[in-house]
Design an enzyme around this catalytic site. Structure first.
Site, PDB file in Angstrom:
ATOM      1  CB  THR A 188      -3.782   4.746  -0.010  1.00 24.45           C
ATOM      2  OG1 THR A 188      -3.212   5.267  -1.205  1.00 24.45           O
ATOM      3  CG2 THR A 188      -4.498   3.439  -0.321  1.00 24.45           C
ATOM      4  CG  PHE A 240      -2.088  -0.806   1.205  1.00 18.37           C
ATOM      5  CD1 PHE A 240      -3.290  -0.304   0.736  1.00 18.37           C
ATOM      6  CD2 PHE A 240      -2.025  -2.123   1.611  1.00 18.37           C
ATOM      7  CE1 PHE A 240      -4.428  -1.108   0.693  1.00 18.37           C
ATOM      8  CE2 PHE A 240      -3.153  -2.930   1.573  1.00 18.37           C
ATOM      9  CZ  PHE A 240      -4.355  -2.427   1.114  1.00 18.37           C
ATOM     10  CG  ASP A 241       0.251   5.957  -1.335  1.00 18.43           C
ATOM     11  OD1 ASP A 241       1.282   6.467  -0.883  1.00 18.43           O
ATOM     12  OD2 ASP A 241      -0.812   6.579  -1.501  1.00 18.43           O
ATOM     13  CB  VAL A 242       1.026   5.104   4.017  1.00 18.77           C
ATOM     14  CG1 VAL A 242       0.408   5.506   5.357  1.00 18.77           C
ATOM     15  CG2 VAL A 242       1.675   3.721   4.122  1.00 18.77           C
TER      16      VAL A 242
END
Length: 234
Positions: free
Chosen positions: A17, A12-14
């Site tokens: 997102t 994941f991009d944090v």
């Protein structure tokens, strides 16, 4: 169709997102602009931040993220014909520690973690991410930060490090799903590296949707929330 059973890792991009950073950034910059008597507000300030951030993150050697925020603040001040305020600059550099998680973040990540490794590939420093993990109440199986690799997405070191780490655990690139809100920093590089990807297009959010490479992005799946992603691929 993307199915969770086809993946052994979901990265994941944090920020954007999983962490809802834009309202906090806008609130900080709006309060500062009002104090300085500047009429520029909201989305205009946010996009000024986005332009500055994209340029600063290209510079090498890479700055730690608090320094990126300091430099962004100074560039926005110059753009608005203001003298940089050192107190406000320092306060802005510390804001990642307080950015909140989206309401669906914790539950969504925990559900995915029952079936796959869950990783974070983030344009952030280690200390700020540690605070965000507390805000999400979640521990990632894999963490790649800008501080770790000395670069910022959309450059590839984040992805290369994650691929190498997961391969060491017996997980090939073909079994990785990458999820992000940023077309520029996540979806386009994932495309170029042959990593399947899902775009979480959070409503009314703007960062990462324009700029170099964004128009080329081709997500395998587009959704509006993490909860929607979990429901779609489970």
């Amino acid at each position: 169709m993307l199915r969770l059973k086809d993946f052994d890792a979901v990265t994941f991009d944090v920020y954007g997102t999983l962490i809802d950073w834009e309202p906090s950034i806008i609130a900080f910059l709006d309060a500062w602009a009002e104090k300085e008597g500047i009429k520029t507000r909201g989305a205009e300030l946010l996009m000024a931040f986005d332009r500055a951030r994209a340029e600063i993150q290209k510079e090498r050697p890479a700055y730690l993220y608090p320094d990126v925020l300091r430099k962004c603040f100074d560039r926005i001040a110059v753009e608005l014909d203001l003298s940089p305020d050192p107190v406000q600059r320092e306060a802005f550099s510390a804001t990642p520690h307080f950015w909140p998680a989206y309401s669906d973040t914790h539950d969504g990540l925990k559900i995915l973690q029952r079936a796959a490794k869950v990783g974070a590939l983030s344009n952030i420093d280690n200390a700020s991410l540690a605070s965000s993990c507390k805000n999400m109440n979640f521990t990632f199986d894999l963490v790649v930060t800008a501080e770790r690799v000395g670069a910022y997405k959309p450059d590839w070191p984040h992805f290369n490090a994650a691929i190498a780490d997961l391969q060491a655990q017996g997980i090939p690139k073909e079994r990785i799903l990458h999820v992000g809100q940023s077309l520029r920093a996540d979806i386009t590089p994932a495309n170029k590296l042959g990593i399947r990807c899902a775009w979480i297009n959070r409503p009314d959010r703007l960062l990462g949707l324009s700029g170099e490479g964004a128009a080329e992005a081709k997500p395998d799946l587009t959704l509006s929330s993490l909860a929607e992603l979990v429901a779609a691929i489970s």
